[in-house]
Design a protein around this motif. Sequence first.
Motif, PDB file in Angstrom:
ATOM      1  N   ASP A   1       0.755  -1.434   0.346  1.00 23.62           N
ATOM      2  CA  ASP A   1       0.090  -0.073   0.274  1.00 23.62           C
ATOM      3  C   ASP A   1       0.827   1.253  -0.131  1.00 23.62           C
ATOM      4  N   PHE A   2       1.577   0.953   0.894  1.00 27.08           N
ATOM      5  CA  PHE A   2       2.851   2.818   1.008  1.00 27.08           C
ATOM      6  C   PHE A   2       3.970   2.156  -0.606  1.00 27.08           C
ATOM      7  N   GLN A   3       3.794   1.038  -1.184  1.00 23.69           N
ATOM      8  CA  GLN A   3       4.848   1.216  -2.421  1.00 23.69           C
ATOM      9  C   GLN A   3       3.457   2.003  -3.622  1.00 23.69           C
ATOM     10  N   ASN A   4       2.126   1.752  -2.695  1.00 27.37           N
ATOM     11  CA  ASN A   4       1.166   1.865  -4.344  1.00 27.37           C
ATOM     12  C   ASN A   4       1.418   3.754  -4.535  1.00 27.37           C
ATOM     13  N   VAL A   5       0.810   4.246  -3.187  1.00 25.91           N
ATOM     14  CA  VAL A   5       1.461   6.102  -3.095  1.00 25.91           C
ATOM     15  C   VAL A   5       2.426   6.654  -4.042  1.00 25.91           C
ATOM     16  N   ALA A   6       3.746   5.742  -3.099  1.00 24.08           N
ATOM     17  CA  ALA A   6       5.177   6.614  -4.033  1.00 24.08           C
ATOM     18  C   ALA A   6       4.229   6.030  -5.312  1.00 24.08           C
ATOM     19  N   GLU A   7       3.946   5.003  -5.738  1.00 21.07           N
ATOM     20  CA  GLU A   7       4.035   5.119  -7.580  1.00 21.07           C
ATOM     21  C   GLU A   7       2.737   6.334  -7.545  1.00 21.07           C
TER      22      GLU A   7
ATOM     23  N   ALA B   1      10.006   8.913  -6.276  1.00 19.49           N
ATOM     24  CA  ALA B   1       9.263   9.660  -5.488  1.00 19.49           C
ATOM     25  C   ALA B   1       9.422   8.296  -4.233  1.00 19.49           C
ATOM     26  N   LEU B   2       8.890   8.306  -2.445  1.00 18.53           N
ATOM     27  CA  LEU B   2       9.254   7.952  -1.170  1.00 18.53           C
ATOM     28  C   LEU B   2       7.954   8.434  -0.395  1.00 18.53           C
ATOM     29  N   VAL B   3       8.321   6.996   0.149  1.00 16.82           N
ATOM     30  CA  VAL B   3       7.722   7.315   1.037  1.00 16.82           C
ATOM     31  C   VAL B   3       8.148   7.149   2.527  1.00 16.82           C
ATOM     32  N   ASN B   4       8.863   8.036   2.695  1.00 12.49           N
ATOM     33  CA  ASN B   4      10.051   7.996   4.009  1.00 12.49           C
ATOM     34  C   ASN B   4       9.613   8.482   5.501  1.00 12.49           C
ATOM     35  N   LEU B   5      10.171   7.188   5.970  1.00 12.67           N
ATOM     36  CA  LEU B   5       9.863   7.774   7.772  1.00 12.67           C
ATOM     37  C   LEU B   5      10.992   7.880   8.474  1.00 12.67           C
TER      38      LEU B   5
ATOM     39  N   HIS C   1      13.990   5.849   6.757  1.00 15.78           N
ATOM     40  CA  HIS C   1      13.416   3.880   6.579  1.00 15.78           C
ATOM     41  C   HIS C   1      12.230   4.257   5.314  1.00 15.78           C
ATOM     42  N   LEU C   2      12.469   3.814   3.849  1.00 16.08           N
ATOM     43  CA  LEU C   2      11.796   3.663   3.350  1.00 16.08           C
ATOM     44  C   LEU C   2      10.658   2.604   3.083  1.00 16.08           C
ATOM     45  N   ARG C   3       9.415   3.048   3.312  1.00 17.13           N
ATOM     46  CA  ARG C   3       8.701   2.032   3.291  1.00 17.13           C
ATOM     47  C   ARG C   3       7.884   2.122   2.084  1.00 17.13           C
ATOM     48  N   GLY C   4       8.174   3.351   1.358  1.00 10.40           N
ATOM     49  CA  GLY C   4       7.676   2.738  -0.664  1.00 10.40           C
ATOM     50  C   GLY C   4       8.801   3.399  -1.334  1.00 10.40           C
TER      51      GLY C   4
ATOM     52  N   THR D   1       8.086  11.340   5.183  1.00 17.09           N
ATOM     53  CA  THR D   1       7.230  12.724   4.312  1.00 17.09           C
ATOM     54  C   THR D   1       6.538  11.998   2.837  1.00 17.09           C
ATOM     55  N   VAL D   2       6.089  12.319   2.519  1.00 17.11           N
ATOM     56  CA  VAL D   2       6.087  11.810   1.087  1.00 17.11           C
ATOM     57  C   VAL D   2       5.920  12.693  -0.162  1.00 17.11           C
ATOM     58  N   CYS D   3       7.791  12.224  -0.742  1.00 12.96           N
ATOM     59  CA  CYS D   3       8.099  12.935  -1.826  1.00 12.96           C
ATOM     60  C   CYS D   3       8.188  12.659  -3.140  1.00 12.96           C
TER      61      CYS D   3
END
Length: 420
Positions: A30-36, A47-51, A58-61, A129-131
């Motif tokens: 799901d986080f990978q989908n957010v990044a895509e 694009a990253l979902v980055n904590l 920590h890259l979750r997506g 962040t989502v970046c």
Amino acid sequence: MAEGPVPPDENDRLRELHKLEALDAPLDRDFQNVAELAASICRTPVALVNLVGGELQHLRGRVGVAGDVVVGRRTGLCPHVVSGRELLEVRDALADPRFRDDPLVAGEPYLRFYAGAPVIGGHGHVLGTVCVMDHRPRLLAEEQKRALRLLACHAAAMLELRHHARQGEKVARHLEEVADLKHQFLRNINHELRTPLTSIRSYLQLLQDGGLEEDTERDFLQVIERNSDRLLERLDELLLMASLSAHTAAFSPQRVDLAGLTRRAVEEAVAKSAGRDHDMRLRIATEAPVWADPDRLRYALVHLLDNAIKFTPAAGVINVTVTAVPPAVEIHDAGIGIGEEDVEHVFEDFYRSREAEEQAIGGTGVGLSIVSRIVELHGGSVELRSTLHEGTCVRVTLPEAPAAGPPEDHRDPQDRDGPR
């Protein structure tokens, strides 16, 4: 490179990340989908979902980033979003004095454009962040910025949902364990009550049939008496457990010599185990005054000694040591021991170790729980260490009795607030 400042809520922010168990989780579809989706909407190659943790990011997506990339806490632009708490857009990082020396800008992958929206947790802390990033200078349209913010909100909601789902799974597992313990307890209590009752009924029937010699009748009556005592012990145990759980158990503390009380408990336990021929070694250095309910504390000590006897083979050695500073009793047996996975559970209600189950050693699984509650009632502590096939050591430590009068915690409630 100018490092982003550490936000004032850094400790609380990291605590929230830890509570959510977010940093150690693997890549999530799901986080990978957010990044895509972020890469698609913003038309960027990265694009990253980055904590952002305390030491690492920590890259979750991720899109456009290799799986083996590890980013330090101070590298990149995401930490600035965490500090600033707002969407950050950098048209050309190489032209920006804050970021032009950053390793990700000055070297591979030669990032130029960056836009990141804060992922804000339920307690108001920026968790990451989502970046999106590009290798050429550019800017986002307002609709793209809005979409990035919405995706960041969505990522925060997913973190919360993942956490609650894990908590729900833990609760479900706990309920299953409780149900298993309940069924195990019912099986044990059925055995512990039915066995002596069956024995009593059988011997009573033989006595009623008559024709027995006087010595045989006397032996049968002794068997009936022993089984009656066993039944009463089990019922008293269950009633005590219920009263301790409900905080209604009578408690009448007084100044007691722990050494003398332990000696009497040892004598009682040895008398109950007559015929097993254990070597019970008692070491008492001096008087050990404690403020305790002698009946309650004696019950706890006798139970621990009974356990030591029950789990130690005949003729085995059991060492009992009493110390005065601090006041403590240590019971060390040479019995079958307890497995490492069971030790942390032995003071739980109705819990029985697998060794006790496998060897069909009697008990309802409430004894050590009762001991723990009694010691807690006295303001003391109980510790258990055990090695499988080598033995178990239980140590009960109690507060020292004051020279005169009860301790502060045991004064009459009417006197605690001073004169009226």
